[in-house]
Design a protein around this motif. Structure first.
Motif, mmCIF file in Angstrom:
data_model
loop_
_atom_site.group_PDB
_atom_site.id
_atom_site.type_symbol
_atom_site.label_atom_id
_atom_site.label_comp_id
_atom_site.label_asym_id
_atom_site.label_seq_id
_atom_site.Cartn_x
_atom_site.Cartn_y
_atom_site.Cartn_z
ATOM 1 N N SER B 135 -36.147 -30.167 64.692
ATOM 2 C CA SER B 135 -35.647 -30.298 63.330
ATOM 3 C C SER B 135 -34.791 -29.071 63.048
ATOM 4 O O SER B 135 -34.838 -28.080 63.783
ATOM 5 N N ARG B 137 -35.042 -26.866 60.808
ATOM 6 C CA ARG B 137 -35.837 -25.672 60.563
ATOM 7 C C ARG B 137 -36.406 -25.113 61.857
ATOM 8 O O ARG B 137 -36.327 -23.917 62.113
ATOM 9 N N MET B 167 -29.508 -25.671 53.076
ATOM 10 C CA MET B 167 -30.152 -26.691 53.909
ATOM 11 C C MET B 167 -31.662 -26.715 53.685
ATOM 12 O O MET B 167 -32.371 -27.422 54.397
ATOM 13 N N GLY B 169 -33.654 -28.009 51.640
ATOM 14 C CA GLY B 169 -34.312 -29.277 51.366
ATOM 15 C C GLY B 169 -34.173 -30.307 52.473
ATOM 16 O O GLY B 169 -34.891 -31.293 52.497
ATOM 17 N N ARG B 170 -33.222 -30.084 53.369
ATOM 18 C CA ARG B 170 -32.932 -31.129 54.356
ATOM 19 C C ARG B 170 -33.262 -30.694 55.770
ATOM 20 O O ARG B 170 -32.865 -31.332 56.730
ATOM 21 N N GLU B 172 -35.957 -30.557 57.471
ATOM 22 C CA GLU B 172 -37.064 -31.109 58.252
ATOM 23 C C GLU B 172 -36.625 -32.259 59.144
ATOM 24 O O GLU B 172 -37.347 -32.657 60.042
ATOM 25 N N ARG B 173 -35.422 -32.806 58.883
ATOM 26 C CA ARG B 173 -34.962 -33.904 59.740
ATOM 27 C C ARG B 173 -34.511 -33.383 61.089
ATOM 28 O O ARG B 173 -34.216 -32.217 61.259
ATOM 29 N N TYR B 178 -28.108 -35.338 62.219
ATOM 30 C CA TYR B 178 -27.320 -34.602 61.230
ATOM 31 C C TYR B 178 -25.862 -35.020 61.245
ATOM 32 O O TYR B 178 -25.314 -35.359 62.279
ATOM 33 N N MET B 182 -23.793 -30.893 58.104
ATOM 34 C CA MET B 182 -25.115 -30.287 58.212
ATOM 35 C C MET B 182 -25.214 -29.444 59.472
ATOM 36 O O MET B 182 -25.848 -28.397 59.496
ATOM 37 N N LYS C 234 -22.433 -42.460 49.441
ATOM 38 C CA LYS C 234 -23.752 -43.006 49.751
ATOM 39 C C LYS C 234 -23.688 -44.511 50.001
ATOM 40 O O LYS C 234 -24.503 -45.274 49.503
#
Lengths: 318, 372, 331, 339
Positions: B135, B137, B167, B169-170, B172-173, B178, B182, C234
């Motif tokens: 991920s 992170r 980044m 909040g995002r 963990e994906r 990405y 990202m 989106k």
């Protein structure tokens, strides 16, 4: 205004020209795909090293045949000294060599040539598989191909055609050269009398081509990356061979175990194509050829089924 | 008068544009802020942060970088030039990925190839591959721990860096899924981890959508105001212009010019400034007076010392303005005199626009002039 | 409906081109309620639009579904629901005829390593169904047109980014398709290369009647090339229309370039009733003026405060502001 | 919480440092005290080890192969296949060897034979029986250890994991992330090797233990005698293929050519040419260890073995040498395609 300035800078002498013409059927694009695949492999020095190693076996047969037939015309009746081991009639010696390498223009000779090429064909195919399919994934060529008006089948057929060319380049083609050489060295009649041998060689080549191509395409699409592909491929051709030898020769299990060695199985069918008796095949204790055909047919069918599902089901394009 | 332009170089256009090094400090005499947890000795602080001296690098027979000399101390420097001009090679040399064939690169006195130099440098490479199975992170944390921080601190630093690049909040994906934007953020985050003094960013803005680009531009500005030195290569000159006007221009492996856009532009004396002036018609519809107004302006302009040429452009009749195209040397004096002219002669100017002092125009002149 | 069926039939027969071309002139792309799911994630949501032939910019933030849309139009992905036609060919059914009418320039490098430039483009021609000789001839013609004359015989590995982009355009143009789908054609290009690429695209669209769908992040590209724009966000279509009509005209806004210390000048502006909207810190101000303002006042103030007025432009809304405005309305 | 430098905080820190009797000039420039090269190195080892597990296809194929071999050996053991007891003569049709031995003894016990003759016959039959019963170890050695394990599984496991260690990072362009950290390049090379060893040793030696454990008595004996040579061969193969990963562009293909072509050819050439193959030394160590149990080369005069200690020294020396060359090569390498 900026535009007017730019315009002034470059007078466009060569205009874009429209094109009108007939489009051919998508099937016509199979060969271009194969051609490009072939060139990309021919550019690798690694391929040529392996190919030359493979050629060594061919040269052994080629010059072996030539030297022996030359030696036969030269040999006298007097015995020759062989190191410290004793004396021997050269004709017997030549006969011994011929018997050992089967360099006698018989069906056995071609079968053993095909069988000896096994290792090298295997390595070439592992290389080819990782380049043909792996490179397209690595360099992103797949969107390039698939944005053209051809289906994924055409793409795979093109790659398969390239694989087929490699297989025949290393097996069938040299075998035919050996056949012709024997005809030139011995007698022209040989070429016509033993025409069945030529058909046998072609049949053997066809069996190899079909099974190995389908198998390679399936494993390469499945595994994609070089190292797992090589692991799988060596397992199929080395491990199974060693295993079958251990089971049948070492532990005296049923000769049916030899069927797991795919190269041996193709060899059995090839022998049948060449009209050979099973008893002459080394190592001994071979299962009948139709069982081998059954196994290979099953494996090919399995791979084909996998390919069909793969092509229909999942998006190849990321 | 601003003294930025009154450098002794300006005005002497026949001088060849060799690689000169200009170090620049946005805050004038204020000492650069030091990174967290680190202390500079007096001597180390006196050394230039980056010093490339006559650096050359070949790839086989192809020359990548040709005798580049560059000195950086602080602030943001844009590295621009055409594709294949050697920007990426220079950045790889600075970050110790490649070794110069000739010359030397020093970072605070350490050879750039050495391990200790890499502690001062954060590098955001151009290529776009990560440990895809992790991920975002996890990746940044792994990178932090490779600096040798204790686990706790590495996690904090990674969290902070992710926060900085937006980044948090995002993260963990999986990186695999990405988007390009990202990925760029993750690349930037890993370059921020050890709080380097010098950040070398290779095309950090490519592939990011306009919203993200704005955020990045703001972030770079923040970093620079914290005393970091940033070397940014980009093709998106409009964005770069928002960020900095200090440029190093590369062409054919060499540094063609270093300095602010205005400095470089002023030295291009053989390309007089191209200025468009739209003047309002005094009374629309009346043909004579319309012609009168712009002819009057053109005549007035021609009397100025620095004007090289005036061109009257045709306007669409429905517009209430007439464009005039002026070529002028010595922009400084020209604009002063233009102001005087406008005020004295009572023109109503609808538009005043210099068409070729943008970074891209400067770049275009510089590169085309060189190759011709 | 009947009309569409007729069109499908025409395309399948590959004859009666006149009728299908006549229809092409009305719509190039016609999508109705198109959706696409990747598992749980919805990449496209109920997209409906019709495009007339012309140059269209496809805008949207990262992950807005632009690439998915292009792939669906190309028949590489099938839509989860909804229908669509491209140049009269239904999507998701007739891959061959559909893709023959489209030239696609992918975003990624999409090179075939080991080939030379001319071979690469000729191969594309052959894959489109041209005969080998015809493809080779056409490849050289297209490469010359795209100013890759000197690079034709080099290997693809040696190509610079700008050359790669033009090469990708060449392989999309080789069979002279009526519609070009371009995914980020200027990404990674230097300013000169980008300008050249945009000029090419504009010429192709304007002078040679190619319909262009241009997906990009660089709003300047769209401003330069396209006359209408689609904004996706989106997976939804937010906005469709002509660039000129969508951008707001603003009579009261100006952009000023100031040289020198602008503090006093700004202060004075404020006293005169001018609102300073934005100051980038390097001498560029965006201001809103009261009514009945004359621009000469800027010069007067500048002269009074010993700053130099180097630029003065009416500040109409540009595409970038439009884009931000539309996205902001959405959230 | 990290970079915002605070003037006051910095002063406080310097004060506290001075009280700790460290003057400002001594503190290493710019290096936060909390970093430690050693810690980074160990983390790199751990990270690389974990990343090898992530290339799942590879691990699954390796484990699958191992389990397949183990279960086969288990089946053989269960069927008592290791001794010649159940072999038949003529091939697969006649009575088993044991029945033949019984037959011989029965013949010997015919009443008309002399007592001496009976004694000799009995001794002969017993020794034949003994040979048949204890033939398990040589058979296990030859077919399972030498053929299946040493000439296939050991090279394959080493090949796949060792070429992937650096070659995989190069192929996926992710080596840059390691090279741009402040780690010395030799340390990176050695760390990745250290991370590789648990995999290769685990698979080869662990696999060997498993194979031997299910191989019954013969297997246990084989384990006791052969494990040092398996370990030494693994080290040598690992370092060789790892080195290939750092130098070749397609290390896996180069390694497969070496492991399954050159090793086979050189390893079976007569004379001294075979001494350039790793497998030869491993076999020499095994022959040396198991010489007392009837395991020897088929034709020693052609095989020309070296003694076990020499073979071990060669294998270990090769490992160290290849690691050294690899470290130097990697430290100087500039990976153009990577950066």
């Amino acid at each position: 205004m900026g535009e007017s300035l730019n315009r002034a800078a470059t007078p466009e002498l060569l205009h874009y020209r429209p094109w009108r013409g007939e489009f051919r059927t998508p099937a016509a694009s199979i060969w271009p795909i194969a051609r490009v695949a072939l060139t990309s492999i021919f550019q690798k020095w690694m391929f040529w090293i392996i190919y030359i190693l493979g050629l060594l076996i061919f040269l052994l047969f080629f010059f072996g045949q030539y030297l022996l037939s030359w030696a036969e015309t030269q040999a006298g009746e007097t015995d020759v000294q062989l190191g410290g081991w004793g004396r021997m009639n050269p004709r017997h010696l030549i006969a011994l060599f011929r018997g050992f390498l089967k360099l006698d223009g018989s069906a056995e000779s071609y079968r053993s040539f095909f069988a000896y090429q096994g290792y090298i064909v295997m390595i070439v195919l592992a290389l080819a598989g990782s380049i043909l399919i792996g490179n397209d994934l690595r360099f992103g060529s797949l969107p390039y191909y698939l944005s053209k008006p051809l289906s994924r089948w055409h793409y795979l057929l093109g790659k398969g055609l390239a694989v087929a060319v490699f297989i025949n380049l290393m097996t069938t083609l040299p075998a035919i050269v050996l056949f012709a050489q024997w005809g030139v060295l011995e007698s022209w009649e040989y070429l016509f009398e033993r025409f069945d041998l030529l058909l046998g060689i072609l049949g053997y080549g066809l069996v190899l081509t079909v099974t190995l191509t389908v198998l390679l395409l399936a494993t390469a699409t499945w595994l994609r990356r070089t190292v797992p592909l090589i692991m799988m491929w060596t397992t199929l051709f080395f491990f199974c061979r060693l295993l079958s030898a251990a089971m049948v020769d070492g532990l005296r299990f049923s000769p049916r175990w030899r069927l797991i060695d795919l190269w041996n199985s193709t060899s059995l069918i090839g022998a049948a194509c060449l009209g050979l008796d099973l008893e002459t095949i080394r190592p001994g204790n071979q299962p009948p050829w139709y069982e081998a055909a059954l196994v290979l047919g099953g494996v090919s069918l399995l791979c084909l089924t996998y390919l069909i599902r793969r092509i229909r089901g999942v998006e190849i394009v990321r | 008068m601003p003294d930025l332009l009154d450098s002794p170089d300006s005005g002497r256009g026949d001088r060849p544009l060799t690689a000169i090094s200009v170090s620049r400090d946005p805050k004038g005499s204020a000492p650069p802020a030091l990174p967290f947890g680190s202390r500079l000795t007096e001597e180390a602080a006196a050394l230039p942060l980056l010093l490339c001296q006559r650096v050359s690098k070949w790839y086989g027979p192809v020359i990548g970088v040709n005798q580049v000399t560059l000195e950086l101390r602080s602030g943001i420097t844009g590295l621009v030039g055409s594709n294949g001009a050697g920007k990426s090679t220079l950045m790889r040399l600075i970050t110790g990925q490649l070794r110069p064939d000739l010359g030397s690169i020093e970072i605070r006195g350490h050879d750039a190839w050495s391990t200790s130099a890499r502690r001062h440098v954060g590098y955001c490479p151009e290529l776009d591959s990560f440990y895809e199975e992790m991920s975002g992170r996890q990746f940044v944390e792994a990178m932090a721990r490779l600096y040798g921080y204790p686990r706790r601190e590495a996690l904090d630093r990674a969290a902070f860096a992710l926060e900085r690049v937006g980044m948090a909040g995002r993260a963990e994906r999986r990186v695999r899924g990405y988007s390009k934007g990202m990925r760029q953020r993750i690349k930037l985050a890993q370059a921020l981890l050890h709080d380097p003094e010098l950040m070398v960013l290779d095309e950090p803005l490519s592939g990011i959508d306009p919203v993200g680009r704005d955020e990045f531009v703001r972030l770079f500005g923040d970093l620079a105001s914290m005393g970091k030195c940033l070397l940014i290569s980009s093709h998106e000159l409009e964005e770069l212009e928002k960020l900095t006007d200090h440029l190093a221009i590369m062409a054919h492996g060499r540094i063609a010019a270093v300095g602010t856009v205005a400095q470089i532009r002023d030295r291009l004396d053989n390309h007089p400034l191209l200025i468009r002036i739209d003047v309002k018609r005094s009374s629309p519809g009346e043909n004579d007076s319309e012609n009168d107004e712009r002819r009057r302006l053109a005549a007035g302009l021609l009397k100025l010392n620095d004007v090289v040429g005036v061109e009257l452009l045709d306007a669409r009749p429905e517009d209430a303005v007439d464009p005039v195209l002026v070529r002028a040397r010595n922009p400084q004096r020209f604009f002063q005199e233009l102001t005087r002219l406008v005020l004295e002669e009572w023109y109503e100017i609808a538009r005043l626009e210099t068409l070729d002092d943008s970074t891209s125009a400067v770049l275009g002149y510089l590169l085309s002039g060189r190759s011709a | 409906m009947l009309q569409w069926e007729g069109l499908i039939w025409c395309a399948a027969q590959g004859e009666n081109m006149g009728q299908s071309e006549a229809n092409d002139r009305r719509t190039t792309i016609d999508l109705r309620n198109l959706s696409r799911w990747y598992g749980e994630f919805q990449a496209l949501c109920d997209v409906t639009f019709q495009l007339a032939p012309g140059r269209v910019g496809l805008l949207g933030p990262n992950g807005a579904g632009k690439s998915s849309l292009l792939k669906i139009l190309l028949g590489l992905l099938s839509p989860s629901s909804g229908t669509g036609h491209v140049l009269g060919h239904p999507i998701g059914v007739e891959g061959t005829a559909l893709r023959r009418a489209i030239g696609y320039m992918p975003e990624a490098d999409a090179l075939v390593p080991g080939l030379r430039g001319a071979d690469y483009v000729a191969l594309a021609g052959e894959l489109y169904g041209m005969s080998r000789r015809e493809a080779q001839r056409r490849a050289h013609e297209v490469l010359t047109y795209l100013e890759l004359e000197d690079a034709r015989y080099r290997r693809l590995e040696e190509y610079s980014t700008g050359m790669k982009q033009r090469l990708k355009l060449a392989q999309a143009l080789v069979h002279d398709p009526p519609l070009l789908l371009l995914d980020e054609p200027t990404s990674g290009l230097d300013p000169a290369g980008r300008e050249a690429m945009l000029r090419l695209l504009l010429t192709l669209g304007r002078d040679h009647n190619k319909s262009i769908l241009l997906s990009t992040h660089l709003l300047g590209d769209v401003e330069r090339v396209c006359d209408s724009v689609l904004i996706l966000h989106k997976g939804r279509l937010l906005l469709q229309g002509g660039v000129a009509e969508l951008c707001r005209r603003r009579q009261d806004r100006y952009r000023l370039q100031i040289q020198g210390d602008a503090t006093a000048f700004r202060e004075e502006l404020r006293l005169e009733g001018v609102q300073v909207l934005h100051d980038n810190g390097r001498g560029e101000l965006r201001v809103a003026v009261p009514s009945q303002w004359v621009t000469r006042a800027f010069f007067t103030l500048a002269d009074n405060h010993r700053v130099l007025l180097r630029g003065l432009q009416p500040d109409d809304e540009d595409l970038e502001e439009l884009f931000h405005r539309v996205l902001k309305d959405q959230t | 919480m990290v970079p915002d430098y605070n003037e006051n905080e910095g002063e406080r820190e310097t004060v506290s440092l001075k009280t700790a009797n460290r003057s400002l000039a001594v503190v290493s420039p710019l290096l936060p005290d909390s970093t430690s090269g050693l810690r980074a190195w160990f983390y790199l080892v751990w990270l690389s080890w974990r990343r090898q597990a992530r290339s799942q296809q590879m691990v699954w194929i390796a484990v699958g192969l191992l389990l397949f071999s183990v279960s086969l050996v288990a089946i053989f053991t269960a069927r008592g296949a290791w001794s010649m007891r159940y072999w038949r003569w003529p091939y697969r049709q006649g009575p088993t060897y044991m029945q033949w031995a019984d037959e011989v003894q029965m013949l010997a016990s015919l009443p008309d034979a002399s007592a001496e003759g009976q004694g000799v016959q009995a001794a002969l039959a017993a020794s034949v029986r003994g040979i048949i019963l204890y033939s398990g170890f040589p058979i296990f050695s030859h077919w399972i250890v030498f053929l299946l394990f040493l000439s296939f599984l050991v090279p394959l496991f080493n090949l796949s994991f060792a070429t992937e260690a650096l070659g995989g990072e190069r192929e996926s362009n992710s080596l840059i992330w390691l090279l741009s950290r402040p780690l010395p390049r030799p340390a990176i090379y050695l760390a990745k090797f250290a991370a590789l060893l648990p995999w290769t040793i685990g698979l080869t030696l662990g696999g060997f233990v498993l194979l031997c454990l299910v191989g019954g008595q013969s297997g246990l004996l084989a384990l006791r005698l052969y494990w040092p040579s398996v370990l030494a061969a693994t080290l040598a193969f690992s370092s060789l293929f790892y080195f290939m990963g750092a130098t070749f562009r397609r290390p896996a293909v180069a390694a497969i050519v070496y492991a399954f072509f050159l090793e086979v050819i050189f390893g079976n050439m007569p004379g001294y040419l075979k001494r350039i193959s790793i497998g030869f030394y491993a076999r020499c160590m095994m022959f040396d260890a198991a010489g007392d149990f009837g395991v020897q080369p088929e034709r020693p005069e052609i095989f020309l073995p070296v003694d076990g200690a020499t073979a071990l020294a060669v294998l270990l020396g090769l490992t160290v040498l290849l690691l050294g060359i690899g470290t130097v090569a990697f430290s100087r390498a500039q990976y153009h395609e990577v950066v």
